[in-house]
Design a protein around this motif. Structure first.
Motif, PDB file in Angstrom:
ATOM      1  N   PHE A   1      -1.838   6.160   2.678  1.00 40.46           N
ATOM      2  CA  PHE A   1      -1.308   4.704   2.807  1.00 40.46           C
ATOM      3  C   PHE A   1      -0.946   4.156   4.021  1.00 40.46           C
ATOM      4  CE2 PHE A   1       2.518   7.344   2.151  1.00 40.46           C
ATOM      5  CZ  PHE A   1       3.595   6.660   2.752  1.00 40.46           C
ATOM      6  N   VAL A   2      -0.678   2.807   4.080  1.00 40.66           N
ATOM      7  CA  VAL A   2      -0.251   1.938   5.207  1.00 40.66           C
ATOM      8  C   VAL A   2       0.898   1.435   4.776  1.00 40.66           C
ATOM      9  CG1 VAL A   2      -1.114   0.198   6.704  1.00 40.66           C
ATOM     10  CG2 VAL A   2      -2.802   1.855   5.730  1.00 40.66           C
TER      11      VAL A   2
ATOM     12  N   LYS B   1       7.690  -2.087   0.944  1.00 42.39           N
ATOM     13  CA  LYS B   1       8.927  -1.857   0.450  1.00 42.39           C
ATOM     14  C   LYS B   1       8.876  -0.914  -0.196  1.00 42.39           C
ATOM     15  CE  LYS B   1      11.271  -6.481   0.747  1.00 42.39           C
ATOM     16  NZ  LYS B   1      11.712  -7.602  -0.021  1.00 42.39           N
ATOM     17  N   GLU B   2       7.885  -0.829  -1.188  1.00 47.89           N
ATOM     18  CA  GLU B   2       7.782   0.099  -2.312  1.00 47.89           C
ATOM     19  C   GLU B   2       6.626   0.760  -2.687  1.00 47.89           C
ATOM     20  OE1 GLU B   2       8.779  -0.771  -7.058  1.00 47.89           O
ATOM     21  OE2 GLU B   2      10.821  -0.066  -5.982  1.00 47.89           O
ATOM     22  N   LEU B   3       6.478   1.973  -3.268  1.00 48.32           N
ATOM     23  CA  LEU B   3       5.219   2.696  -3.556  1.00 48.32           C
ATOM     24  C   LEU B   3       5.293   3.094  -4.986  1.00 48.32           C
ATOM     25  CD1 LEU B   3       4.302   4.696  -0.430  1.00 48.32           C
ATOM     26  CD2 LEU B   3       2.991   2.937  -1.300  1.00 48.32           C
ATOM     27  N   THR B   4       4.393   3.035  -5.637  1.00 51.69           N
ATOM     28  CA  THR B   4       4.247   3.655  -6.904  1.00 51.69           C
ATOM     29  C   THR B   4       3.142   4.363  -7.424  1.00 51.69           C
ATOM     30  OG1 THR B   4       5.454   1.637  -8.115  1.00 51.69           O
ATOM     31  CG2 THR B   4       4.332   2.943  -9.602  1.00 51.69           C
ATOM     32  N   LEU B   5       3.056   5.587  -7.815  1.00 50.63           N
ATOM     33  CA  LEU B   5       1.980   6.394  -8.351  1.00 50.63           C
ATOM     34  C   LEU B   5       1.616   6.259  -9.791  1.00 50.63           C
ATOM     35  CD1 LEU B   5       0.483   8.442  -6.789  1.00 50.63           C
ATOM     36  CD2 LEU B   5       1.962  10.316  -7.771  1.00 50.63           C
ATOM     37  N   LYS B   6       0.731   5.928 -10.053  1.00 45.30           N
ATOM     38  CA  LYS B   6       0.183   5.581 -11.499  1.00 45.30           C
ATOM     39  C   LYS B   6      -0.624   6.995 -11.871  1.00 45.30           C
ATOM     40  CE  LYS B   6      -2.985   3.216 -14.438  1.00 45.30           C
ATOM     41  NZ  LYS B   6      -4.116   2.113 -14.529  1.00 45.30           N
TER      42      LYS B   6
ATOM     43  N   GLY C   1       2.695   1.885  10.110  1.00 42.18           N
ATOM     44  CA  GLY C   1       1.510   2.752  10.345  1.00 42.18           C
ATOM     45  C   GLY C   1       0.940   3.344   9.349  1.00 42.18           C
ATOM     46  N   VAL C   2       0.213   4.338   9.694  1.00 38.06           N
ATOM     47  CA  VAL C   2      -0.554   5.224   8.517  1.00 38.06           C
ATOM     48  C   VAL C   2       0.308   6.489   8.228  1.00 38.06           C
ATOM     49  CG1 VAL C   2      -2.640   6.315   8.173  1.00 38.06           C
ATOM     50  CG2 VAL C   2      -2.834   4.219   9.462  1.00 38.06           C
ATOM     51  N   TYR C   3       0.351   6.740   6.892  1.00 39.95           N
ATOM     52  CA  TYR C   3       1.049   7.781   6.483  1.00 39.95           C
ATOM     53  C   TYR C   3       0.137   8.556   5.341  1.00 39.95           C
ATOM     54  CZ  TYR C   3       5.118   6.091   8.602  1.00 39.95           C
ATOM     55  OH  TYR C   3       6.231   5.384   9.570  1.00 39.95           O
TER      56      TYR C   3
ATOM     57  N   LEU D   1      -2.275   5.300  -6.107  1.00 40.51           N
ATOM     58  CA  LEU D   1      -1.135   4.774  -5.338  1.00 40.51           C
ATOM     59  C   LEU D   1      -1.280   3.408  -5.365  1.00 40.51           C
ATOM     60  CD1 LEU D   1       1.777   5.781  -4.048  1.00 40.51           C
ATOM     61  CD2 LEU D   1       0.090   5.790  -1.875  1.00 40.51           C
ATOM     62  N   TYR D   2      -0.156   2.568  -5.602  1.00 37.53           N
ATOM     63  CA  TYR D   2      -0.230   1.266  -5.459  1.00 37.53           C
ATOM     64  C   TYR D   2       1.116   0.450  -4.924  1.00 37.53           C
ATOM     65  CZ  TYR D   2       1.428   0.432 -10.046  1.00 37.53           C
ATOM     66  OH  TYR D   2       2.399   0.690 -11.295  1.00 37.53           O
ATOM     67  N   PRO D   3       1.346  -0.606  -4.310  1.00 35.51           N
ATOM     68  CA  PRO D   3       0.345  -1.277  -3.603  1.00 35.51           C
ATOM     69  C   PRO D   3       0.178  -0.579  -2.221  1.00 35.51           C
ATOM     70  CG  PRO D   3       2.447  -2.392  -3.303  1.00 35.51           C
ATOM     71  CD  PRO D   3       2.741  -1.143  -4.353  1.00 35.51           C
ATOM     72  N   ASN D   4      -1.078  -0.656  -1.740  1.00 35.87           N
ATOM     73  CA  ASN D   4      -1.318  -0.196  -0.509  1.00 35.87           C
ATOM     74  C   ASN D   4      -2.468  -0.841   0.319  1.00 35.87           C
ATOM     75  OD1 ASN D   4      -2.014   1.997   1.347  1.00 35.87           O
ATOM     76  ND2 ASN D   4      -2.935   3.165  -0.033  1.00 35.87           N
ATOM     77  N   PRO D   5      -2.010  -1.562   1.142  1.00 33.46           N
ATOM     78  CA  PRO D   5      -0.603  -1.095   2.176  1.00 33.46           C
ATOM     79  C   PRO D   5       0.549  -2.008   1.299  1.00 33.46           C
ATOM     80  CG  PRO D   5      -2.428  -2.269   3.388  1.00 33.46           C
ATOM     81  CD  PRO D   5      -2.929  -2.388   2.124  1.00 33.46           C
ATOM     82  N   ALA D   6       1.805  -1.316   1.812  1.00 37.47           N
ATOM     83  CA  ALA D   6       2.724  -1.775   1.054  1.00 37.47           C
ATOM     84  C   ALA D   6       3.953  -1.826   2.032  1.00 37.47           C
ATOM     85  CB  ALA D   6       3.280  -0.701  -0.008  1.00 37.47           C
TER      86      ALA D   6
END
Length: 638
Positions: free
Chosen positions: A635-636, A576-581, A618-620, A569-574
């Motif tokens: 992720f944060v 606006k947007e999360l992407t799973l590679k 926060g943390v999720y 998962l990136y970027p992390n922290p984020a």
């Protein structure tokens, strides 16, 4: 558990056999290195580039009990540009007494650059052939290895060994790797009680009025100066017959009398080795002359064309020097940067003799020993840099030029398959632009690519021109319906290579004694490959037949799911947007999102990209369900 114990016993016994195996290749390399060590002060001589040597006659008078040579060398050449002078390489330890052309004396000088420079009465036009005769004599530089006298069992012996730059120490020649003499005649005059040896066929041996004997050899094939050789002592001779009509030929062996009986027994293996090489390569290149061995005072050997000089008669040395008659003599490396074309081939062909005569287990042990030696250091390329050609230890590196060269050929064979690989070698040997001439690495690559039908540029870049080796980490997971997933991660021992693309062989075992060999087509890093396996895998053996140069490999079986390493998962922290590679073959079934209190806040199905701009900082946590199982990722949101 029984399968694990059996696998452990197999690995331990395999390691012990490899440790016991004596590395004869290292001894051969050390011998050839020693032969060159005192004469590797030579660079390409620009003063000899303006002519092509077509013929040389060497008339040599020697006595193995006296460190001295008297010679007359007749050299025929063709001018490549208008010539008012001609330069030959010759140590200034030897004194030239006269030079003639058409029976007329020519002026000459011997300079401090180990050259004899001859001045013509008239300019020789380009394309014109001419002949000069050089008379000389003296004691070659004492302690140099190119020309030596010694004794065996109280009897004097004389031999020469000129690789790579020693010919100039005992006869005027063109020393560089840019010209081959089209043919030679060698006349050796020595006391009549001795037997003389040189390249090619013995034409006659004439007793002279003064009691000496002149032995005449003719070699009718192109030959570089460093492969011209002579030896003189009280040899006993025995001859074997090899080949089949119309390519039958003698193998003439020149042996110290005190070693004749044991040598005859040891050299009997030459015939099956010769037959094997002719079967996989082509007929022996010099079948209308001879092959042979001449015993001399070194611990290893030297592949002088048609007659290998031998310090002993082990099977490995016999195979190595014989293989050079194709790779090194018929086709010679065009620069010392390409020395692996000589030594890698000779080493690998000697290993193929192990496979042919002793079977696959012995062959695997041999390759395992080579791999361990190659990977004992993290760097080193096959192809030499310009500065490395000034180091004899680097040219004749047992680890690189010999062992790595051999294993790179093994990997090419594994990658291409036997049919394409050996056809490529046969085409390379038969190429009229290379046969009895010089070749460089790109010549071999083009012939292999022509039969393989695919580019090998990536392979040659990684394994020939760059450095290091891979270490594989493989995670194995049993899936449903008779499938097994393999996640492959690779690290490299040297920064010059980002990724070694190679098929990866593994062997899988089942609890009931089942066994299956697989080849994983590893084309990218962090790759997941699913294979059909008709049983649950309980043990895995990496590269069981030792096809690859690699070390530090690890296999994890059933310890963790593939996606724990492969889904990122990136970027992390984020913000606006999360992407799973995800890697190939991983399918996303569902993704659940949770806050820090463990409350589910969102669910998606096949999505791999999410807008999280509305979430509070926060943390999720997210739980990703895949076809391989599930993975939890923190992720944060910032």
């Amino acid at each position: 558990m029984k399968t694990y114990y059996l696998l452990l016993l197999f690995l331990l016994s395999h390691m012990l056999l490899a440790q016991k195996q004596k590395s004869e290749v290292n001894e051969i390399a050390e011998s050839e290195m020693k032969a060159a060590s005192s004469v590797l002060n030579f660079v390409v001589n620009p003063n000899t580039l303006n002519y092509d040597v077509t013929y040389q006659k060497l008339e040599l008078t020697v006595d193995p009990s006296v460190y001295y040579i008297t010679g007359k060398v007749t050299a025929t050449f063709t001018a490549l540009s208008p010539m008012s002078t001609i330069t030959f390489d010759l140590t200034n330890q030897l004194d030239v007494s006269s030079v003639t052309k058409d029976n007329l004396s020519l002026s000459f000088i011997q300079n401090n650059s180990n050259e004899v420079v001859i001045t013509f009465q008239n300019v020789i036009p380009a394309g014109t052939s001419a002949t000069v005769v050089i008379d000389y004599a003296g004691e070659p530089a004492s302690g140099e290895s190119a020309f030596e006298t010694n004794s065996h069992n109280g009897t004097p012996v004389l031999w020469t060994l000129s690789q790579p730059y020693g010919s100039q120490d005992w006869w005027p020649c063109k020393q560089d790797l840019n010209d081959k003499i089209d043919s030679i005649d060698v006349y050796i005059t020595a006391p009549s009680q001795y037997v003389s040896v040189s390249n090619g066929l013995e034409v006659d041996a004439v007793i002279n009025l003064n009691g000496s004997k002149t032995t005449h050899f003719h070699h009718g094939y192109p030959i570089p100066a460093y492969l011209v050789a002579i030896a003189v002592t009280n040899y006993s001779i025995f001859t074997q017959q090899a080949g089949t009509a119309p390519n039958a030929f003698p193998i003439v062996n020149y042996i110290y009398p005190e070693n004749l009986s044991s040598a005859q027994n040891s050299l009997s293996v030459t015939l099956p080795i010769m037959n094997f090489f002719e079967q996989i390569l082509e007929p022996y290149p010099y079948s209308d002359e001879k092959y042979g061995h001449a015993q001399f005072g070194w611990s290893g050997g030297m592949e002088h064309t048609t007659v290998s000089f031998m310090g002993g008669f082990s099977r490995g040395l016999i195979a190595h020097e014989l293989a050079h008659q194709w790779f090194g003599d018929k086709i010679t490396c065009g620069t010392w940067k390409d020395i692996w074309l000589n030594e890698g081939f000779a080493t690998y062909l000697a290993s193929l003799v192990i496979q042919h005569l002793d079977g696959n287990t012995a062959f695997i042990n041999d390759k395992d020993s080579k791999i361990n030696f190659i990977t004992s250091q993290t760097g080193g390329a096959l192809y030499l840099t310009e500065s490395e050609t000034n180091s004899v230890s680097r040219i004749f590196s047992s680890r690189l030029s010999y062992n790595k060269g051999a294993m790179v050929l093994n990997m090419l064979r594994f990658k291409m398959g036997d049919t394409a690989f050996f056809q490529g070698l046969q085409n390379y040997l038969a190429d009229p632009n290379l046969a009895f001439k010089y070749a460089v690495t790109s010549d071999l690559q083009s012939h292999l690519e022509a039969v393989y039908g695919q580019s090998l540029t990536g392979f040659f870049n990684d394994w020939v021109y760059k450095q290091g080796y891979p270490s594989y980490a493989i995670t194995v997971q049993n899936l449903a319906a008779g499938q097994v997933a393999f996640f492959i991660n690779q690290t490299q021992s040297h920064s010059s290579v980002d990724f070694f693309e190679m098929p990866v062989p593994i062997r899988v075992f089942g609890a009931g004694g089942e066994q299956l060999d697989l080849v994983l087509n590893n084309t990218t890093n962090n790759q997941t490959i699913v294979q059909n396996v008709p049983f649950a895998v309980t043990a895995v053996l990496f590269d069981p037949t030792k096809e690859l140069i690699s070390n530090g490999n690890t296999i994890a079986l059933g310890l963790q799911n593939i996606e724990l390493n492969s889904v990122v998962l990136y970027p992390n922290p984020a913000s606006k947007e999360l992407t799973l590679k995800i890697p190939t073959n991983v399918e996303i079934k569902k993704t659940d999102f949770y806050n820090a209190l463990g409350q589910k806040i969102n669910t998606t199905t096949t999505a791999t990209n999410w807008d999280i701009s509305a979430l509070s900082e926060g943390v999720y946590f997210m739980e990703v369900m895949t076809n391989f199982g599930k993975k939890q990722i923190q992720f944060v949101k910032k």
